[in-house]
Design an enzyme around this catalytic site. Structure first.
Site, PDB file in Angstrom:
ATOM      1  CG  ASN A   1      -1.944  -1.122   1.143  1.00 54.47           C
ATOM      2  OD1 ASN A   1      -2.138  -1.690   0.081  1.00 54.47           O
ATOM      3  ND2 ASN A   1      -2.558  -1.442   2.261  1.00 54.47           N
TER       4      ASN A   1
ATOM      5  CG  HIS B   1       4.036  -1.486  -4.796  1.00 55.43           C
ATOM      6  ND1 HIS B   1       2.936  -2.310  -4.877  1.00 55.43           N
ATOM      7  CD2 HIS B   1       5.076  -2.221  -5.280  1.00 55.43           C
ATOM      8  CE1 HIS B   1       3.296  -3.488  -5.380  1.00 55.43           C
ATOM      9  NE2 HIS B   1       4.585  -3.462  -5.633  1.00 55.43           N
TER      10      HIS B   1
END
Ligand code: NAD
Length: 224
Positions: free
Chosen positions: A87, A104
């Protein structure tokens, strides 16, 4: 057993009001990945890309951690707990988790397009004309499709030493992140909490939403 590694995806933040990637009716439904989440998209139409992430950042600033994020922290009292998340929200940190590795990127950070230096964002919007110290346009510090995942090797190391590997709210569709499950070779237990999880050999499946399933599993681990 002392090392617990938790791997989370968009599903853990769904009950905080942040849309997942694949569930329909989400923000992602209104945009094509190739228009907003690739380096080529940013070159082609930087304003569209910045606006997309501005909407997501505003949603994040209006939200907060839910029961699932908080429940995980109870494990820190008894175990070495490492959270690896796909997330880009910061809800694990907001709930008080101390060791969080973002695979990410992080929505609340910007990255220089000149030298990759990172800037913490204190406002919701990043706009055309927002520049780094060297005068280059800033972009969201998010790993786009087609880009390298710099933290992947650190994540693999952590998973290899996990005694328990907990996977929460991810479709396990985005690679290389999804391959982490293949490195849990020393785990006595691999547990997936996701209402839509598919059965897998040697894996315990808890088909519950995160707020219910994570609390159940945490209580179970603490009671052993
Ligand atoms: P995904 O959308 O592909 O999968 C989400 C998973 O969550 C599904 O398996 C779904 O069944 C499950 N889910 C839905 N509601 C749930 C709930 N209440 N409790 C538990 N599980 C629930 O997301 P992904 O696997 O994380 O991969 C998508 C990519 O999109 C990631 O790279 C991530 O960076 C990005 N993304 C991030 C966010 C965020 O930061 N909050 C949101 C959307 C997408």
């Amino acid at each position: 057993m002392k090392n617990i590694v938790v791997f989370t995806g968009a599903g853990i933040s769904a009950e905080s009001g942040l849309g997942t990637f694949r569930d329909s009716e989400g923000l992602w439904d209104k945009y094509k990945i190739e228009d907003v989440a690739t380096p080529e998209a940013f070159q082609r139409n930087p304003k569209l890309v910045l606006d997309f992430y501005n909407i997501r950042r505003r949603q994040l600033l209006d939200s907060g951690p839910n029961e699932a994020h908080f429940a995980l922290n109870k494990l820190e009292k008894k175990f070495n707990l490492d959270i690896i998340t796909q997330n880009v929200d910061n809800l694990h940190e907001a709930s008080g988790s101390s060791k969080v590795l973002h695979l990410h990127g992080n929505l609340m950070e910007a990255k220089s397009t000149v030298d990759n230096s990172i800037y913490v964002l204190t406002k919701s919007d990043l706009n055309i004309g927002d520049k780094c110290d060297k005068g280059g346009q800033l972009r969201p510090n998010v790993v786009w499709f087609g880009e390298n995942v710099p933290n992947m090797s650190i994540a693999i190391q952590k998973v290899m030493y996990a005694d328990i590997f907990l996977i929460i709210g991810t479709s396990l569709n985005v690679y290389p992140a999804a391959s982490l499950i293949d490195y849990a070779l020393n785990s006595k237990r691999i547990i997936i909490i996701d209402p839509n999880a598919e059965s897998r050999k040697g894996v315990e499946i808890v088909r519950e939403k995160a707020s219910v399933g994570v609390s159940q599993v945490v209580e179970n681990i603490l009671s052993l």
